[in-house]
Design a protein around this motif. Structure first.
Motif, mmCIF file in Angstrom:
data_model
loop_
_atom_site.group_PDB
_atom_site.id
_atom_site.type_symbol
_atom_site.label_atom_id
_atom_site.label_comp_id
_atom_site.label_asym_id
_atom_site.label_seq_id
_atom_site.Cartn_x
_atom_site.Cartn_y
_atom_site.Cartn_z
ATOM 1 N N SER A 1 1.045 -1.244 -0.060
ATOM 2 C CA SER A 1 0.146 0.075 0.003
ATOM 3 C C SER A 1 0.753 1.311 -0.090
ATOM 4 C CB SER A 1 -0.829 0.074 1.495
ATOM 5 O OG SER A 1 -1.857 1.057 1.150
ATOM 6 N N PRO A 2 1.784 1.548 -1.010
ATOM 7 C CA PRO A 2 2.570 2.594 -1.094
ATOM 8 C C PRO A 2 1.733 3.722 -1.482
ATOM 9 C CG PRO A 2 3.060 1.191 -2.964
ATOM 10 C CD PRO A 2 2.011 0.563 -2.129
ATOM 11 N N ASP A 3 2.220 4.947 -0.756
ATOM 12 C CA ASP A 3 1.529 6.261 -1.369
ATOM 13 C C ASP A 3 2.291 6.734 -2.545
ATOM 14 O OD1 ASP A 3 3.782 7.357 -0.340
ATOM 15 O OD2 ASP A 3 2.745 7.767 1.522
ATOM 16 N N ALA A 4 2.017 7.758 -3.130
ATOM 17 C CA ALA A 4 2.359 8.277 -4.192
ATOM 18 C C ALA A 4 3.836 8.845 -4.044
ATOM 19 C CB ALA A 4 1.692 9.611 -4.652
ATOM 20 N N ASP A 5 4.135 9.345 -2.606
ATOM 21 C CA ASP A 5 5.610 9.625 -2.456
ATOM 22 C C ASP A 5 6.576 8.435 -2.554
ATOM 23 O OD1 ASP A 5 4.962 12.401 -2.495
ATOM 24 O OD2 ASP A 5 4.345 12.297 -0.392
ATOM 25 N N GLU A 6 6.013 7.513 -1.790
ATOM 26 C CA GLU A 6 6.922 6.378 -1.715
ATOM 27 C C GLU A 6 7.097 5.609 -3.149
ATOM 28 O OE1 GLU A 6 5.709 4.458 2.606
ATOM 29 O OE2 GLU A 6 4.409 3.952 0.954
ATOM 30 N N ARG A 7 6.089 5.705 -4.082
ATOM 31 C CA ARG A 7 6.166 5.370 -5.614
ATOM 32 C C ARG A 7 7.119 6.110 -6.219
ATOM 33 N NH1 ARG A 7 2.010 2.116 -8.114
ATOM 34 N NH2 ARG A 7 0.472 1.297 -6.601
ATOM 35 N N GLN A 8 7.122 7.407 -5.956
ATOM 36 C CA GLN A 8 8.136 8.193 -6.739
ATOM 37 C C GLN A 8 9.537 7.875 -6.328
ATOM 38 O OE1 GLN A 8 7.107 10.115 -9.260
ATOM 39 N NE2 GLN A 8 9.008 10.456 -9.671
#
Length: 303
Positions: free
Chosen positions: A17-24
């Protein structure tokens, strides 16, 4: 998010469940594309297995999981970049958690990213087999209650139908999950250089899937049989009720006829002037009821 190292190098990043910042952050650090794919839920092969703009292999697969007491599937996206594996999913799946625990216990357990993916599929197929065994045992219990104990009140029949429908849904979920796994493994065995050991493991998994696919067909047949049996018992009970009403209606026709005759307002009716006329008519009505009931009982129509 957890990491798995092979020797001194990183081999697997599992993002739950990564958020957008973690994905980036992962994309910037490892130069990998983890954008959300719009057609991620499609079942076409081209939507589930494809090469992205960086020429990395993307695999979107479903894994069985029990959430809130319900068997369902959770989509997992794998990105394989050379010998690196990135997995992204919303729920922390027990299967992936188990592989992570094994990895921590033995850092040399995995030698490639594809080996981890195939191991996850092998565990998913094993879990599918366990779920199907639970479904069969549940159907066996229902079969015993319906056919052997012959318990079939309206409330119990409703309960049986709900239980059978639940098992049918689980069986369908497992079958679709196996189809998804077979599709991915077929692609990997055709397009990827798996090596002799991994290819052998894939063929074993595919044989297991074929076996389980046949088992799901058997369970579907058993579900249909049990559903027909429950509905048959319901129809039998309804027919018994209708038969009782029919017998009662026929048995009450003669006394109704007698009462109608003596209710006629003619001036000259022989029994009307007699003292025994009233008890005679009542006795005649009783006899006209007893004789049909006795006849129906001898014929077995009252059962």
């Amino acid at each position: 998010m957890s990491e798995l190292e092979l020797g001194k190098g990183l081999i697997w990043i599992d993002a739950v469940s990564p958020d957008a910042d973690e994905r980036q952050a992962i994309q910037d650090l490892f130069q990998v594309a983890l954008e959300i794919v719009e057609d991620d839920a499609d079942i076409e092969t081209s939507a589930r297995i494809f090469l992205d703009k960086l020429d990395h292999l993307n695999v979107r697969a479903d894994f069985l999981v029990e959430l809130n007491g319900k068997i369902t599937t959770e989509p997992v996206r794998f990105v394989i970049a050379e010998n690196f594996l990135f997995s992204i999913h919303e729920e922390d799946l027990p299967i992936i958690r188990l592989v992570r625990m094994r990895s921590k216990a033995d850092r040399r357990a995995w030698t490639s990213a594809l080996q981890i993916v195939i191991e996850l599929f092998a565990l998913d197929v094993e879990q599918s087999a366990d779920v199907l065994e639970d479904v069969y045992q549940s159907l066996k219990t229902i079969n015993h209650r319906v056919l052997e104990d012959k318990k079939g009140s309206n409330e119990e029949a409703e309960e049986y139908i709900q239980l059978i429908a639940k098992e049918e849904e689980i069986n369908g979920t497992v079958r679709r999950n196996l189809m998804d796994t077979r599709l991915v493994l077929s692609y990997l065995s055709r397009e990827q250089t798996l090596g002799k050991e991994l290819l052998t493991q894939v063929k074993i998994i595919q044989r297991d899937i074929e076996s389980l696919d046949g088992h799901t067909s058997f369970i579907f047949d058993k579900i249909n049989f049990l559903m027909d049996a429950v509905l048959g018992f319901i129809n039998i009970k309804q027919n018994k009720i209708i038969k009782i009403f029919s017998v009662a209606s026929v048995a009450m026709l003669p006394p109704t006829l007698i009462a109608s005759i003596y209710g006629m307002n003619f001036e000259y009716m022989p029994e009307l002037a007699q003292k025994w006329g009233y008890p005679f008519s009542l006795g005649l009505m009783i006899i006209s009821v007893v004789i049909p009931f006795y006849y129906f009982k001898r014929k077995g129509w009252m059962k």
